[in-house]
Enzyme design. Structure first.
Site, PDB file in Angstrom:
ATOM      1  N   ARG A 172       1.629  13.693 -19.286  1.00 16.10           N
ATOM      2  CA  ARG A 172       0.447  13.592 -20.016  1.00 16.10           C
ATOM      3  C   ARG A 172      -0.503  14.838 -19.969  1.00 16.10           C
ATOM      4  O   ARG A 172      -0.732  15.247 -18.746  1.00 16.10           O
ATOM      5  CB  ARG A 172      -0.360  12.437 -19.273  1.00 16.10           C
ATOM      6  N   LYS A 184      -2.711 -11.844 -10.398  1.00 16.05           N
ATOM      7  CA  LYS A 184      -1.736 -11.237  -9.821  1.00 16.05           C
ATOM      8  C   LYS A 184      -0.782 -11.936  -8.776  1.00 16.05           C
ATOM      9  O   LYS A 184       0.180 -12.181  -8.892  1.00 16.05           O
ATOM     10  CB  LYS A 184      -1.861  -9.784  -9.194  1.00 16.05           C
ATOM     11  N   VAL A 226       1.032   3.596 -22.355  1.00 13.14           N
ATOM     12  CA  VAL A 226       0.926   5.196 -22.537  1.00 13.14           C
ATOM     13  C   VAL A 226       2.184   5.717 -22.763  1.00 13.14           C
ATOM     14  O   VAL A 226       2.570   6.513 -23.661  1.00 13.14           O
ATOM     15  CB  VAL A 226      -0.117   5.763 -21.693  1.00 13.14           C
ATOM     16  N   GLU A 242       3.878  -6.543 -10.955  1.00 13.14           N
ATOM     17  CA  GLU A 242       2.787  -6.908 -11.692  1.00 13.14           C
ATOM     18  C   GLU A 242       3.675  -7.147 -13.334  1.00 13.14           C
ATOM     19  O   GLU A 242       4.320  -6.383 -13.480  1.00 13.14           O
ATOM     20  CB  GLU A 242       1.525  -6.583 -11.660  1.00 13.14           C
ATOM     21  N   HIS A 292       7.752   3.640  -8.392  1.00 12.38           N
ATOM     22  CA  HIS A 292       7.463   2.747  -9.214  1.00 12.38           C
ATOM     23  C   HIS A 292       8.227   2.861 -10.350  1.00 12.38           C
ATOM     24  O   HIS A 292       8.372   3.741 -11.310  1.00 12.38           O
ATOM     25  CB  HIS A 292       5.826   2.890  -9.621  1.00 12.38           C
ATOM     26  N   ARG A 294       0.474  -5.333 -22.250  1.00 10.43           N
ATOM     27  CA  ARG A 294      -0.141  -4.315 -23.594  1.00 10.43           C
ATOM     28  C   ARG A 294       1.028  -3.409 -23.711  1.00 10.43           C
ATOM     29  O   ARG A 294       2.027  -3.349 -23.077  1.00 10.43           O
ATOM     30  CB  ARG A 294      -1.059  -3.621 -23.302  1.00 10.43           C
ATOM     31  N   GLY A 353      -3.950  -0.380  -8.626  1.00 12.45           N
ATOM     32  CA  GLY A 353      -4.533   0.119  -7.593  1.00 12.45           C
ATOM     33  C   GLY A 353      -5.761   0.005  -7.217  1.00 12.45           C
ATOM     34  O   GLY A 353      -6.257   0.277  -6.022  1.00 12.45           O
ATOM     35  N   GLU A 367       0.328  -8.516   1.470  1.00 14.63           N
ATOM     36  CA  GLU A 367       1.748  -8.488   1.361  1.00 14.63           C
ATOM     37  C   GLU A 367       2.234  -7.464   2.613  1.00 14.63           C
ATOM     38  O   GLU A 367       1.239  -6.556   2.890  1.00 14.63           O
ATOM     39  CB  GLU A 367       1.988  -7.690   0.176  1.00 14.63           C
ATOM     40  N   LYS A 368       3.480  -7.324   2.803  1.00 15.56           N
ATOM     41  CA  LYS A 368       3.913  -6.221   3.881  1.00 15.56           C
ATOM     42  C   LYS A 368       3.638  -5.055   2.857  1.00 15.56           C
ATOM     43  O   LYS A 368       4.063  -4.754   1.890  1.00 15.56           O
ATOM     44  CB  LYS A 368       5.406  -6.581   4.005  1.00 15.56           C
TER      45      LYS A 368
HETATM   46  C1  MV4 Z   1       2.222  -1.824  -2.898  1.00 14.83           C
HETATM   47  C2  MV4 Z   1       2.666  -0.413  -2.276  1.00 14.83           C
HETATM   48  C3  MV4 Z   1       3.102  -0.580  -1.048  1.00 14.83           C
HETATM   49  N1  MV4 Z   1       3.464  -1.792  -0.491  1.00 14.83           N
HETATM   50  N2  MV4 Z   1       2.452  -2.846  -2.317  1.00 14.83           N
HETATM   51  C4  MV4 Z   1      -0.392   0.444  -6.226  1.00 14.83           C
HETATM   52  C5  MV4 Z   1      -0.882   0.094  -7.770  1.00 14.83           C
HETATM   53  C6  MV4 Z   1      -0.709  -1.372  -7.681  1.00 14.83           C
HETATM   54  N3  MV4 Z   1       0.217  -1.779  -8.809  1.00 14.83           N
HETATM   55  C7  MV4 Z   1       0.206  -1.651  -6.434  1.00 14.83           C
HETATM   56  N4  MV4 Z   1       0.361  -0.630  -5.728  1.00 14.83           N
HETATM   57  C8  MV4 Z   1       0.942  -0.433  -4.573  1.00 14.83           C
HETATM   58  N5  MV4 Z   1       1.539  -1.449  -4.057  1.00 14.83           N
HETATM   59  C9  MV4 Z   1       3.059  -2.735  -1.402  1.00 14.83           C
HETATM   60  N6  MV4 Z   1       3.403  -4.194  -0.715  1.00 14.83           N
HETATM   61  C10 MV4 Z   1       2.361   0.809  -2.540  1.00 14.83           C
HETATM   62  C11 MV4 Z   1       1.591   0.736  -3.925  1.00 14.83           C
HETATM   63  C12 MV4 Z   1       1.328   1.973  -4.640  1.00 14.83           C
HETATM   64  C13 MV4 Z   1       1.785   2.358  -5.749  1.00 14.83           C
HETATM   65  C14 MV4 Z   1       2.382   1.494  -6.540  1.00 14.83           C
HETATM   66  C15 MV4 Z   1       2.951   2.193  -7.778  1.00 14.83           C
HETATM   67  C16 MV4 Z   1       2.707   3.321  -8.396  1.00 14.83           C
HETATM   68  C17 MV4 Z   1       1.678   4.205  -7.375  1.00 14.83           C
HETATM   69  C18 MV4 Z   1       1.509   3.531  -6.247  1.00 14.83           C
HETATM   70  C19 MV4 Z   1       0.627   4.476  -5.287  1.00 14.83           C
HETATM   71  C20 MV4 Z   1       0.342   4.302  -4.330  1.00 14.83           C
HETATM   72  C21 MV4 Z   1       0.311   3.069  -3.757  1.00 14.83           C
END
Ligand code: MV4
Length: 448
Positions: free
Chosen positions: A340, A118, A297, A290, A210, A294, A167, A202-203
């Protein structure tokens, strides 16, 4: 270029059924693989051939690379579709397929390896001018520089594992005094979980959405995107409801997301179908998060609004066929939502395996059910608890919500507990209906 003659599906459940359906429409022969306890499964019944690959435990069946390659060799399959989960994002598996002269229906092993790193993927995309969340450039070198970076970007910060994702191995740090300890804990956790202790920082951005973009690239490098999916309704990093388009989407936001996604795919020399994940903050700032290498779902919501069969496209791309349409021909029409349905207690989300004693599936206008379950089947305790995806399409978001509620009310599953009652509450919640929610929706809102 010719399509494959026969494909082995290295998966089970609804996605195996979904892939068999795509193969059938393309006139491709299918081989199902199954474990000892799954001889009566729907994917085994629907495939042209089926081969047992071992006991129920996934390590000895669906994750057994030599076993699956042998199954492909014995049945003379030309290609393997990994579905999602299991071996779908394992670069060694993609490599092993290549060595055995079997096509892996997915990206290159190099694509998978890079996406799995990542911090490296993020660093490459930042250099290409794609917005990323402020933080370390690449992996952290030592605690001292980590502390300097955290001070520079300001607390709260989030520590992530380079090999993590979805996560796993994340830590939010609110003040400098606990940074040192959090780094140590994150490193050892990452080492144990992924065999790699590389971290990045990261901040931390609160209240995010999302939003991800479906992309497809052919072997000439032509890339198209199929619009976005909003996956903000999730619990403990498990998505529960997805929709397309995003409730906050505008032509402008979609264009921006799509342009970034295509640029990212090109920068990473990506092939086949994949998803570029972004987070969008309260001011509509977009940040790359990211890349998923693949089929996901939630791919059906994109299919419902674009009319493009993503699995058929994926198989065609893997066999070397070009993308036969232009970006401007991709249009998003109407609105689609997916719930789901898990065999879980709707209040505690504790899995509820067992026999489905009675089943009635919803239908009617704009309703699609992707599932492998049938009346009398048994949900084993060894695998994922998702037993169906209920997908609807409406002319607009409100019609899709009303249609989903109607379909959830028609659905009858007896013998196991399901998350259907949970979905009914979410779909009727004012904050869901208004589209005004973030990934913390289920923490903020008392659903049940
Ligand atoms: C974060 C974030 C807030 N700030 N990064 C969660 C899964 C992974 N893909 C990265 N994630 C997060 N990264 C920063 N800098 C909050 C999350 C996050 C989140 C991201 C996508 C979907 C659901 C989430 C639930 C909680 C936190």
């Amino acid at each position: 270029m010719k399509l494959f003659r026969k494909v082995l599906i290295a998966n089970r459940g609804e996605i195996a059924v979904r892939i068999i359906r795509a193969c059938r429409e393309l006139n491709i022969g299918t081989v199902a693989v199954f474990s000892d306890i799954e001889k009566d499964s729907m994917h085994v019944r629907l495939a042209d051939e089926a081969i047992c690959i071992g006991p129920a435990s996934v390590a000895d069946s669906y994750l057994n690379i030599p076993g699956i390659l042998s199954a492909a060799e014995i049945t003379d399959a030309e290609a393997i579709h990994p579905g999602y989960g299991f071996l779908s994002e394992n670069p060694q598996f993609a490599e092993a397929c290549k060595k055995s002269k079997i096509s892996f229906i997915g990206p290159t092993s190099e694509n998978i390896r890079l996406a799995g790193n990542k911090s490296k993927a993020k660093q490459i995309l930042r250099k290409k001018g794609i917005p990323v969340i402020p933080g370390s450039s690449g992996a952290l070198q030592d605690k001292k520089s980590a502390s300097a970076i955290a001070r520079k970007i300001g607390y709260p910060v989030i520590i992530k594992a380079s090999a993590g994702g979805g996560g796993r191995g994340m830590r939010i740090v609110t003040e400098e005094s606990v940074l040192d300890h959090s780094l140590s804990a994150a490193e050892s956790e990452s080492l144990t979980s992924f065999g790699n202790g590389e971290l990045y920082i990261e901040k931390y951005i609160p209240q995010i959405r999302h939003i991800e973009v479906q992309i497809a690239t052919d072997n000439s490098g032509k890339t198209v995107h199929l619009g976005e999916r909003d996956c903000s309704i999730q619990r403990r990093h498990q998505k529960l409801i997805e929709e397309s388009p995003s409730p906050i989407s505008t032509e402008k936001l979609r264009k921006k997301l799509g342009d970034y996604a295509i640029k990212a795919a090109e920068a990473l020399k990506f092939r086949n179908v994949g998803t570029i994940e972004f987070i969008v903050d309260g001011d509509d700032n977009i940040y790359f998060m990211e890349i998923n290498t693949r089929v996901q779902v939630e791919h059906p919501v994109t299919e419902m609004v674009t009319g493009i069969d993503i699995i058929k496209e994926q198989i065609k791309l893997a066999s070397g066929l070009p993308i036969a349409f232009e970006q401007k021909e991709v249009t998003v029409k109407g609105h689609s939502i997916e719930c789901r349905i898990n065999a879980e207690d709707p209040y505690t989300f504790i899995p509820s395996p067992g026999k489905i004693t009675f089943l009635y599936q919803p239908g009617g206008p704009g309703v699609r059910v992707d599932t492998h379950v049938y009346s009398g089947c048994t949900i084993p305790p060894y695998y994922d608890s998702m037993i169906a995806k209920l997908i609807v399409r409406g002319r607009n978001r409100m019609e899709a919500i009303e249609r989903m509620l109607r379909a959830l009310n028609e659905y009858v599953i007896e013998g196991v507990k399901t998350t259907i009652p949970f979905h009914k509450k979410v779909l009727a919640h004012p904050d869901f209906i208004s589209g005004n929610f973030s990934t913390s929706f289920l923490e903020r809102v008392k659903i049940i």
